[in-house]
Write an enzyme that holds these catalytic residues in place. Structure first.
Site, short mmCIF file in Angstrom:
data_model
loop_
_atom_site.label_atom_id
_atom_site.label_comp_id
_atom_site.label_asym_id
_atom_site.label_seq_id
_atom_site.Cartn_x
_atom_site.Cartn_y
_atom_site.Cartn_z
N ASP A 16 6.20 -41.54 -73.98
CA ASP A 16 6.39 -41.47 -72.52
C ASP A 16 7.52 -40.47 -72.28
O ASP A 16 8.22 -40.07 -73.21
CB ASP A 16 6.79 -42.87 -71.99
CG ASP A 16 7.11 -42.86 -70.50
OD1 ASP A 16 6.27 -42.35 -69.71
OD2 ASP A 16 8.19 -43.33 -70.11
N SER A 17 7.69 -40.10 -71.01
CA SER A 17 8.82 -39.23 -70.66
C SER A 17 10.15 -39.92 -70.95
O SER A 17 11.18 -39.26 -70.97
CB SER A 17 8.76 -38.89 -69.17
OG SER A 17 8.90 -40.08 -68.41
N TYR A 48 9.16 -36.38 -65.95
CA TYR A 48 7.98 -35.50 -66.01
C TYR A 48 7.40 -35.28 -64.61
O TYR A 48 6.73 -34.29 -64.35
CB TYR A 48 6.87 -36.13 -66.87
CG TYR A 48 7.04 -36.02 -68.37
CD1 TYR A 48 8.15 -35.42 -68.96
CD2 TYR A 48 6.05 -36.53 -69.22
CE1 TYR A 48 8.27 -35.34 -70.35
CE2 TYR A 48 6.17 -36.45 -70.60
CZ TYR A 48 7.28 -35.86 -71.16
OH TYR A 48 7.39 -35.79 -72.52
N CYS A 79 2.10 -42.90 -70.35
CA CYS A 79 2.70 -42.22 -69.19
C CYS A 79 1.55 -41.69 -68.33
O CYS A 79 0.71 -40.94 -68.82
CB CYS A 79 3.56 -41.07 -69.71
SG CYS A 79 4.25 -40.02 -68.42
N THR A 81 1.73 -39.62 -65.80
CA THR A 81 1.91 -38.19 -65.52
C THR A 81 1.43 -37.35 -66.69
O THR A 81 0.73 -36.35 -66.52
CB THR A 81 3.40 -37.90 -65.23
OG1 THR A 81 3.91 -38.91 -64.35
CG2 THR A 81 3.59 -36.54 -64.62
N CYS A 192 3.03 -45.82 -62.38
CA CYS A 192 3.94 -45.13 -63.30
C CYS A 192 4.44 -46.21 -64.25
O CYS A 192 4.77 -47.32 -63.81
CB CYS A 192 5.11 -44.52 -62.52
SG CYS A 192 6.50 -43.98 -63.55
N THR A 193 4.48 -45.92 -65.54
CA THR A 193 4.79 -46.97 -66.51
C THR A 193 6.25 -47.45 -66.43
O THR A 193 6.59 -48.49 -66.98
CB THR A 193 4.47 -46.51 -67.94
OG1 THR A 193 5.13 -45.25 -68.20
CG2 THR A 193 2.97 -46.33 -68.11
N HIS A 194 7.10 -46.69 -65.72
CA HIS A 194 8.47 -47.17 -65.52
C HIS A 194 8.50 -48.37 -64.52
O HIS A 194 9.39 -49.21 -64.61
CB HIS A 194 9.35 -46.06 -64.94
CG HIS A 194 9.83 -45.06 -65.95
ND1 HIS A 194 9.00 -44.11 -66.51
CD2 HIS A 194 11.06 -44.84 -66.48
CE1 HIS A 194 9.71 -43.34 -67.34
NE2 HIS A 194 10.96 -43.76 -67.35
N1 DGL Z 1 6.49 -43.03 -66.90
C1 DGL Z 1 5.90 -41.93 -66.26
C2 DGL Z 1 4.53 -42.20 -65.66
O1 DGL Z 1 3.90 -43.17 -66.01
C3 DGL Z 1 6.63 -40.77 -65.70
C4 DGL Z 1 7.96 -40.90 -65.10
C5 DGL Z 1 8.59 -39.51 -64.98
O2 DGL Z 1 9.04 -39.03 -65.99
O3 DGL Z 1 8.55 -38.93 -63.89
O4 DGL Z 1 4.06 -41.45 -64.85
#
Ligand code: DGL
Length: 277
Positions: A16-17, A48, A79, A81, A192-194
């Site tokens: 992931d990012s 990202y 991720c 993105t 988004c996985t965050h």
């Molecule tokens: N975790 C990421 C996602 O699922 C990206 C977060 C980022 O780096 O902008 O999109």
């Protein structure tokens, strides 16, 4: 079918990012406890979400090369993105490898929504990607759901900082979530996985603001099940044979990823700093 070949003993590479992919990794660990896991957090290059698609694609390929060089038998792009930007490229480079991506759960959201109004929280990179547009068209054609899109600039950065409940994070969430609730959304996609790491803060906002049931959709569990299917089909599921390991790599500081393992997974894992070419 479980194979005992040496390739089945090889690890699964996940990236992931930054620390967001750990929300997917925890589902993989619970469904597939015998698998050795490598996790690459590109925190030195995050976020990202506001970078051009081509940049994210090249970076994703560099990370995939790193993980494959460290023995990965399969890849999980944890991720949204990076999935939008790079999944096709990765499949072209590694045609024989099981590769699983993550995409916002529009389909399950359309299925659970009662009023058809679905809010989608994601990065701008995900929402602007061609792959996402196609997914939305496809789900819209087979359901009456209306998708209300919200790019959440800065939210992943707050989670990278470990600020899951700080004032700044809550006010950012209020800004992004409240208008979706005002427009009537009864379902919110965590695209988004965050974002699963701020799920309880989102639930608080829903309670304060909407006073009605709102479903939150996270696809981490579906990703783990898809990985299981692909590994089984390739006879690459590892047999229960001694403890499975988790090794972290980061393009930022090892201490930060170690703290994320501890705070977000409740696990103290081996972590190394890694430089990509
Ligand atoms: N975790 C990421 C996602 O699922 C990206 C977060 C980022 O780096 O902008 O999109």
């Amino acid at each position: 079918m479980i194979s005992s070949s040496s390739s089945a003993d090889a690890p699964v590479g996940i990236f992931d990012s930054g620390v967001g992919g750990l929300s997917v990794l925890r589902h993989i660990r619970s469904l597939l406890p015998n698998e050795h896991l490598l996790y690459f957090a590109d925190s030195g290059f995050a976020p990202y979400g506001d970078k051009p698609e081509q940049v994210v694609a090249e970076r994703s390929l560099a990370i995939a090369r790193f993980l494959v060089a460290h023995g990965a038998k399969a890849l999980v792009v944890a991720c949204n993105t990076a999935t939008v930007a790079a999944i096709r490229l990765l499949r072209e480079h590694y045609p024989d490898m099981p590769i699983v991506g993550v995409e916002p759960g529009l389909k399950p959201a359309a299925a659970v929504s009662r009023n058809g109004k679905v809010g989608v929280l994601a990065t701008d990179g995900t929402l602007c990607g061609e792959k996402f547009r196609l997914l939305m068209e496809q789900v819209s054609a087979s359901s009456s759901a209306e998708f209300l899109l919200r790019g959440c600039t800065g939210l992943a950065d707050q989670i990278e900082l470990g600020e899951l409940g700080s004032e700044a994070t809550i006010s950012l969430l209020e800004r992004y979530v409240a208008p979706l609730l005002d427009q009537g959304a009864d379902t919110l996609v965590l695209g988004c996985t965050h974002y699963p790491f701020v799920q309880s803060a989102i639930e608080d906002i829903v309670r304060r603001h909407a006073g009605r049931e709102v479903a939150l959709i996270d696809t981490g569990d579906a990703v783990a099940r898809q990985l299981e299917r692909l590994l089984a089909a390739a006879s690459l599921l590892r047999a229960p044979d001694g403890a499975a390991s988790l090794t972290g790599y980061t393009s930022a500081s090892a201490a930060t990823l170690r703290a994320a393992f501890d705070n977000l997974l409740g696990y103290a894992g081996a972590v190394e700093e890694a430089e990509l070419p």
